[in-house]
Design a protein around this motif. Structure first.
Motif, PDB file in Angstrom:
ATOM      1  N   HIS A  89       0.680  -1.203   0.179  1.00 36.62           N
ATOM      2  CA  HIS A  89      -0.135  -0.011   0.118  1.00 36.62           C
ATOM      3  C   HIS A  89       0.873   1.220  -0.012  1.00 36.62           C
ATOM      4  N   ALA A  90       2.019   1.279   0.063  1.00 37.84           N
ATOM      5  CA  ALA A  90       2.910   2.462   0.248  1.00 37.84           C
ATOM      6  C   ALA A  90       2.934   3.220  -1.245  1.00 37.84           C
ATOM      7  N   PRO A  91       2.585   4.324  -1.079  1.00 42.29           N
ATOM      8  CA  PRO A  91       2.531   5.352  -2.224  1.00 42.29           C
ATOM      9  C   PRO A  91       3.547   5.534  -2.990  1.00 42.29           C
ATOM     10  N   ASP A  92       4.867   5.353  -2.531  1.00 38.79           N
ATOM     11  CA  ASP A  92       5.922   5.422  -3.122  1.00 38.79           C
ATOM     12  C   ASP A  92       6.719   4.450  -3.780  1.00 38.79           C
ATOM     13  N   ALA A  93       6.058   3.125  -3.556  1.00 42.51           N
ATOM     14  CA  ALA A  93       6.387   1.835  -3.937  1.00 42.51           C
ATOM     15  C   ALA A  93       5.898   1.537  -5.415  1.00 42.51           C
ATOM     16  N   PHE A  94       6.838   0.828  -6.185  1.00 44.43           N
ATOM     17  CA  PHE A  94       6.494   0.454  -7.604  1.00 44.43           C
ATOM     18  C   PHE A  94       4.958  -0.338  -7.667  1.00 44.43           C
ATOM     19  N   HIS A  95       5.097  -0.980  -6.624  1.00 42.16           N
ATOM     20  CA  HIS A  95       3.651  -2.126  -6.628  1.00 42.16           C
ATOM     21  C   HIS A  95       2.509  -1.165  -6.705  1.00 42.16           C
ATOM     22  N   ARG A  96       2.319  -0.123  -6.066  1.00 43.16           N
ATOM     23  CA  ARG A  96       1.315   0.808  -6.309  1.00 43.16           C
ATOM     24  C   ARG A  96       1.024   1.082  -7.696  1.00 43.16           C
ATOM     25  N   VAL A  97       1.860   1.480  -8.456  1.00 51.14           N
ATOM     26  CA  VAL A  97       2.152   1.845  -9.823  1.00 51.14           C
ATOM     27  C   VAL A  97       1.489   0.908 -10.791  1.00 51.14           C
ATOM     28  N   ALA A  98       2.171  -0.315 -10.427  1.00 53.50           N
ATOM     29  CA  ALA A  98       1.704  -1.550 -11.227  1.00 53.50           C
ATOM     30  C   ALA A  98       0.477  -1.927 -11.072  1.00 53.50           C
TER      31      ALA A  98
END
Length: 168
Positions: A89-98
């Motif tokens: 759930h981190a807004p700065d992590a690539f997971h959120r973008v993907a």
């Protein structure tokens, strides 16, 4: 994160306490739909690189595996489910973008049926896991938590299951 040096003899993982395991993968449903599955397939190595650069996020180890020419997955070991959720759930992590890109495609009905995604998360309580490695480099849970001579935890699976932290 797994080792390359073979440790001769029998060893076990040095895990203490609960173990958090995430299995996450992708299935290519239509090989010809490369533009749908390639972004999904390449997202995981990018996330793993990001996580390895920042150990504080909680990833202990990850093993990339192939189940078939269509199915690829990763076994991940985490410090805690809270750190796993934090990364997801981190807004700065690539997971959120993907994940946002996948959700946009899904809402538009694009990509449906071309690529499958799945994950399973397990919190394995202390006393509910054991491991043995024979003439292996550090692998899986042992690569995540360290390697011990088998004698430190017991020669039998029953003995290793019975292991408890000294401070517990």
């Amino acid at each position: 994160m797994s080792g390359k040096t073979v440790v001769t003899g029998r060893t076990t993982a040095a895990a203490e306490g609960d173990v958090v395991v995430l299995l996450i993968g992708v299935r290519i449903n239509h090989f010809w739909a490369v533009h749908h599955w390639m972004p999904v397939l390449t997202a995981m190595p990018r996330m793993l690189r990001e996580l390895r650069k920042d150990p504080g996020r909680g990833l202990l180890n990850a093993v990339l595996l192939t189940a078939s020419p269509r199915t690829y997955y990763v076994v991940q070991y985490w410090e805690s489910k809270e750190k796993l959720y934090g990364y997801a759930h981190a807004p700065d992590a690539f997971h959120r973008v993907a994940w946002a890109a996948m959700n946009r495609k899904e809402r538009k009905g694009k990509g449906r049926g071309h690529v499958g995604l799945w994950h399973e998360t397990y919190v394995v309580p202390e006393g509910s896991y054991e491991s043995i490695y024979a003439d292996m480099p550090a692998f899986g849970l042992a690569a995540a938590t360290g390697v011990l001579p088998i004698e430190k935890r017991g020669r039998s699976a029953k003995e290793r299951f019975a292991h408890r932290r000294v401070d517990a």
